[in-house]
Write a protein that holds these residues in place. Structure first.
Motif, PDB file in Angstrom:
ATOM      1  N   GLY A  42       0.818  -1.175  -0.094  1.00 35.98           N
ATOM      2  CA  GLY A  42      -0.554   0.756   0.070  1.00 35.98           C
ATOM      3  C   GLY A  42       1.419   1.289   0.246  1.00 35.98           C
ATOM      4  O   GLY A  42       0.417   1.851  -0.626  1.00 35.98           O
ATOM      5  N   LEU A  43       1.800   1.340   0.929  1.00 35.68           N
ATOM      6  CA  LEU A  43       2.823   2.105   0.564  1.00 35.68           C
ATOM      7  C   LEU A  43       3.723   2.392  -0.414  1.00 35.68           C
ATOM      8  O   LEU A  43       3.440   3.971  -1.114  1.00 35.68           O
ATOM      9  CB  LEU A  43       4.064   2.112   1.866  1.00 35.68           C
ATOM     10  CG  LEU A  43       5.038   3.685   2.234  1.00 35.68           C
ATOM     11  CD1 LEU A  43       4.678   4.342   2.237  1.00 35.68           C
ATOM     12  CD2 LEU A  43       5.726   3.128   2.710  1.00 35.68           C
ATOM     13  N   ARG A  44       3.925   1.377  -1.255  1.00 38.06           N
ATOM     14  CA  ARG A  44       4.965   1.421  -2.640  1.00 38.06           C
ATOM     15  C   ARG A  44       3.396   1.859  -4.096  1.00 38.06           C
ATOM     16  O   ARG A  44       3.695   2.965  -4.557  1.00 38.06           O
ATOM     17  CB  ARG A  44       4.937   0.418  -3.146  1.00 38.06           C
ATOM     18  CG  ARG A  44       5.874   0.464  -4.543  1.00 38.06           C
ATOM     19  CD  ARG A  44       6.619  -0.803  -4.418  1.00 38.06           C
ATOM     20  NE  ARG A  44       5.873  -1.671  -4.889  1.00 38.06           N
ATOM     21  CZ  ARG A  44       5.769  -2.975  -3.149  1.00 38.06           C
ATOM     22  NH1 ARG A  44       6.465  -2.461  -2.331  1.00 38.06           N
ATOM     23  NH2 ARG A  44       5.186  -3.691  -3.908  1.00 38.06           N
ATOM     24  N   ARG A  45       2.191   1.382  -3.396  1.00 44.42           N
ATOM     25  CA  ARG A  45       1.138   1.860  -4.564  1.00 44.42           C
ATOM     26  C   ARG A  45       0.227   4.317  -4.096  1.00 44.42           C
ATOM     27  O   ARG A  45       0.732   4.862  -5.238  1.00 44.42           O
ATOM     28  CB  ARG A  45      -0.062   1.131  -4.532  1.00 44.42           C
ATOM     29  CG  ARG A  45       0.106   0.006  -4.857  1.00 44.42           C
ATOM     30  CD  ARG A  45      -1.583  -0.335  -5.180  1.00 44.42           C
ATOM     31  NE  ARG A  45      -1.990   0.084  -6.313  1.00 44.42           N
ATOM     32  CZ  ARG A  45      -3.417  -0.313  -6.173  1.00 44.42           C
ATOM     33  NH1 ARG A  45      -3.975  -1.062  -5.425  1.00 44.42           N
ATOM     34  NH2 ARG A  45      -4.029   0.149  -6.690  1.00 44.42           N
ATOM     35  N   GLY A  46       1.354   4.157  -3.007  1.00 48.84           N
ATOM     36  CA  GLY A  46       0.376   5.323  -2.373  1.00 48.84           C
ATOM     37  C   GLY A  46       1.792   6.529  -2.555  1.00 48.84           C
ATOM     38  O   GLY A  46       1.431   7.949  -3.388  1.00 48.84           O
ATOM     39  N   MET A  47       3.264   5.699  -2.608  1.00 50.54           N
ATOM     40  CA  MET A  47       4.401   7.055  -3.781  1.00 50.54           C
ATOM     41  C   MET A  47       3.965   6.851  -5.341  1.00 50.54           C
ATOM     42  O   MET A  47       4.246   8.208  -5.483  1.00 50.54           O
ATOM     43  CB  MET A  47       5.608   5.833  -3.077  1.00 50.54           C
ATOM     44  CG  MET A  47       5.779   6.082  -1.462  1.00 50.54           C
ATOM     45  SD  MET A  47       6.169   7.625  -0.265  1.00 50.54           S
ATOM     46  CE  MET A  47       7.700   8.140  -1.839  1.00 50.54           C
ATOM     47  N   LEU A  50       1.537   9.377  -5.586  1.00 52.38           N
ATOM     48  CA  LEU A  50       1.651  11.184  -4.941  1.00 52.38           C
ATOM     49  C   LEU A  50       2.930  11.913  -5.691  1.00 52.38           C
ATOM     50  O   LEU A  50       3.059  12.664  -6.191  1.00 52.38           O
ATOM     51  CB  LEU A  50       2.477  10.389  -3.852  1.00 52.38           C
ATOM     52  CG  LEU A  50       3.390  12.083  -3.031  1.00 52.38           C
ATOM     53  CD1 LEU A  50       1.883  12.933  -2.746  1.00 52.38           C
ATOM     54  CD2 LEU A  50       3.767  11.177  -1.852  1.00 52.38           C
ATOM     55  N   THR A  51       3.605  10.759  -6.418  1.00 54.28           N
ATOM     56  CA  THR A  51       5.039  10.564  -7.136  1.00 54.28           C
ATOM     57  C   THR A  51       4.082  11.276  -8.949  1.00 54.28           C
ATOM     58  O   THR A  51       3.665  12.428  -9.776  1.00 54.28           O
ATOM     59  CB  THR A  51       5.976   9.685  -7.773  1.00 54.28           C
ATOM     60  OG1 THR A  51       6.306   9.233  -6.816  1.00 54.28           O
ATOM     61  CG2 THR A  51       6.976  10.237  -8.835  1.00 54.28           C
ATOM     62  N   ARG A  52       2.974  10.576  -9.219  1.00 54.37           N
ATOM     63  CA  ARG A  52       2.150  10.724  -9.957  1.00 54.37           C
ATOM     64  C   ARG A  52       1.500  12.349 -10.142  1.00 54.37           C
ATOM     65  O   ARG A  52       1.976  13.669 -11.472  1.00 54.37           O
ATOM     66  CB  ARG A  52       1.360  10.041 -10.837  1.00 54.37           C
ATOM     67  CG  ARG A  52       1.469   8.657 -11.736  1.00 54.37           C
ATOM     68  CD  ARG A  52       0.546   7.855 -11.742  1.00 54.37           C
ATOM     69  NE  ARG A  52       1.771   6.081 -12.325  1.00 54.37           N
ATOM     70  CZ  ARG A  52       0.765   5.658 -12.619  1.00 54.37           C
ATOM     71  NH1 ARG A  52      -0.605   5.194 -12.222  1.00 54.37           N
ATOM     72  NH2 ARG A  52       1.455   4.191 -12.650  1.00 54.37           N
ATOM     73  N   ALA A  53       1.161  12.648  -8.927  1.00 60.97           N
ATOM     74  CA  ALA A  53       0.048  13.676  -8.859  1.00 60.97           C
ATOM     75  C   ALA A  53       1.138  14.847  -8.703  1.00 60.97           C
ATOM     76  O   ALA A  53       0.876  16.095  -9.209  1.00 60.97           O
ATOM     77  CB  ALA A  53      -0.733  13.461  -7.295  1.00 60.97           C
ATOM     78  N   GLY A  54       2.480  15.141  -8.275  1.00 56.89           N
ATOM     79  CA  GLY A  54       3.784  15.805  -8.012  1.00 56.89           C
ATOM     80  C   GLY A  54       4.439  16.400  -9.231  1.00 56.89           C
ATOM     81  O   GLY A  54       4.048  17.283  -9.897  1.00 56.89           O
ATOM     82  N   ARG A  55       4.034  15.229 -10.503  1.00 52.27           N
ATOM     83  CA  ARG A  55       4.352  15.598 -11.721  1.00 52.27           C
ATOM     84  C   ARG A  55       3.457  16.132 -12.377  1.00 52.27           C
ATOM     85  O   ARG A  55       3.543  17.417 -12.980  1.00 52.27           O
ATOM     86  CB  ARG A  55       4.373  14.345 -12.730  1.00 52.27           C
ATOM     87  CG  ARG A  55       5.768  13.944 -11.810  1.00 52.27           C
ATOM     88  CD  ARG A  55       6.636  12.425 -13.278  1.00 52.27           C
ATOM     89  NE  ARG A  55       7.349  11.423 -12.064  1.00 52.27           N
ATOM     90  CZ  ARG A  55       8.096  10.338 -12.875  1.00 52.27           C
ATOM     91  NH1 ARG A  55       7.082   9.923 -13.661  1.00 52.27           N
ATOM     92  NH2 ARG A  55       8.716  10.108 -12.609  1.00 52.27           N
ATOM     93  N   ALA A  56       1.778  15.573 -12.267  1.00 48.13           N
ATOM     94  CA  ALA A  56       0.481  16.914 -12.464  1.00 48.13           C
ATOM     95  C   ALA A  56       1.145  17.817 -12.439  1.00 48.13           C
ATOM     96  O   ALA A  56       0.600  18.878 -13.210  1.00 48.13           O
ATOM     97  CB  ALA A  56      -0.638  15.575 -12.829  1.00 48.13           C
TER      98      ALA A  56
END
Length: 456
Positions: A42-47, A50-56
């Motif tokens: 779950g932590l890996r999926r959350g990261m 979060l990375t995709r959201a940060g790039r967007a």
């Protein structure tokens, strides 16, 4: 860390009337993870999310927030920080003003916009020094009101801006644009973008149209005397060693074979030999006019001198095409810097039609990575024989001795004419045994020089 896997097989069978049985096997798997592995998963999926959201977010900030907007955001952060840590009322005031500005500008970029943009060019081929009229039509194809915006139209290395007012649903705005085509070349118009933003330029949104239209700016040319005067001796073509059954150059007579035309029967020989004899001919090949343009930048004093030379070359080739001659327009191809001493390459421009010829002349430029005129002439003669007239066009920095060396590369039967551009100079004509040299101070001197007998 532990997990277990449960598997379940399901078999589905079907029998046909011909006793041929078919079956499908489906396997269902379910993995049970332990608490530690489940938390890590779950932590890996959350990261990742979060990375995709940060790039967007970063992409949105780059596309939406201008340099002025970044300055306002920095003022907001610094003002709030100064108010919190140091208790400065001024800091809170700066932060409040910056926040109000950002909030006030947000409505200008919210919502979707549905535009249809059409750019119609009056002409896509013009002569250097003229203007092109264009019509830009922007239509609001959506169902809601469209806020004002700016359409950016890249024109070559420049940019034309058109301001679009507030448009209701289905309304359109039409604007006349003028594109200046001052110099010869190729102008790409587009891709266009429409920008919508707030009045003070903090936030903006862009919509892009990838279509690109191309304008060919032809060189200035002048009408020349017909080249027929210099090609009288080639009117009937130059005989070759190839034997054919019908042409203009008589070779010999031979005995008739089945399939020969009776129009070529030689009756005198037939009466003497008692056998049917026919004429045989040598194939005639019509000669070419060669226009060889020097692209070496060291041969020219200025850009205007090079453009004048290109115009003279285009005028000579264009007149040959109009006269129905076989025209060869040859220039040096671009040579890589590391292999200039090893690679020899020329490029011939299309001369089938006047439009194709002028389009091609729009793309040539002087360069340091080209062959010298002597090498271009030699390779042209090797690649394209049967020349009748060779025009060598260059600039004022070309020494006469080098021009003579280039003329020597032409066959002895070819009439060589050199055209040197020297802006502002008096038109002169020098004739020698192997070469006639014309000096042009302007393009308008070329018809006069040809009329004075440059072609013997």
């Amino acid at each position: 860390m532990s997990f277990s896997t449960e598997s379940r097989l399901t078999r589905t069978a079907a029998r046909t009337s011909t006793s041929t049985r078919t079956s499908t096997v489906t396997r269902h798997e379910r993995t049970r993870r332990g608490p530690v592995s489940g938390a890590l998963f779950g932590l890996r999926r959350g990261m990742i999310a979060l990375t995709r959201a940060g790039r967007a977010t970063v992409t949105w900030l780059r596309e939406t927030v201008t340099a002025a907007g970044m300055l306002v955001a920095v003022a907001l952060a610094l003002g709030a920080l100064a108010g919190l840590l140091m208790g400065w009322i001024e800091g809170w005031a700066v932060a409040t003003i910056a926040l109000v500005l950002l909030i006030a500008c947000v409505p200008f970029v919210l919502g979707a916009h549905d535009y249809r943009i059409d750019l119609s060019l009056g002409r896509d081929r013009v002569v250097a020094g003229t203007d092109i009229e264009a019509v830009l039509d922007v239509r609001n194809s959506g169902t809601r009101l469209a806020l004002p915006g700016v359409v950016d139209v890249p024109v070559g290395e420049g940019l034309v801006e058109a301001h679009v007012p507030l448009l209701r649903a289905g309304a359109h705005h039409r604007e006349q644009l003028t594109i200046a085509a001052r110099r010869r070349g190729v102008i790409d118009v587009g891709p266009m973008t429409i920008t919508r933003g707030d009045p003070i330029g903090i936030l903006r949104r862009e919509m892009r149209w990838p279509d690109v239209q191309r304008i060919h700016v032809h060189p200035v040319t002048t009408r020349l005397p017909s080249t027929s005067a210099g090609l009288i001796r080639d009117l009937e073509g130059t005989p070759s060693t190839t034997l054919v059954d019908a042409d203009l150059s008589f070779h010999a007579v031979r005995e008739y074979v089945v399939g020969d035309s009776q129009r070529h029967v030689h009756w005198k020989s037939t009466a003497k030999t008692g056998r049917l004899m026919v004429r045989q001919y040598e194939e005639s090949r019509h000669a070419r006019i060669a226009v060889i343009l020097d692209l070496d930048v060291e041969s020219y004093e200025s850009d205007d001198e090079f453009e004048n030379t290109v115009s003279a070359a285009a005028s000579l080739a264009l007149q040959g095409v109009r006269d129905g001659r076989d025209v060869l327009f040859s220039v040096s191809d671009e040579i890589p810097e590391h292999s200039r001493s090893e690679v020899l390459a020329i490029r011939t421009l299309p001369t089938i039609t006047s439009k194709a010829l002028l389009d091609a002349t729009s793309t040539i430029d002087a360069s340091e990575r080209t062959m010298r005129l002597e090498a271009v002439t030699a390779l042209t003669v090797q690649s394209y024989p049967d020349l009748s007239i060779g025009f060598l066009l260059t600039g004022s920095r070309m020494p006469l001795e080098r021009l003579r060396h280039a003329a020597v590369k032409l066959p002895a039967a070819v009439e060589a004419v050199a055209v040197r551009s020297e802006m502002g100079a008096q038109p002169t004509l020098r004739t020698a045994r192997e070469l006639a040299v014309m000096t042009l101070g302007a393009l308008g001197d070329l018809p006069q020089m040809l009329a004075r007998g440059a072609l013997r």
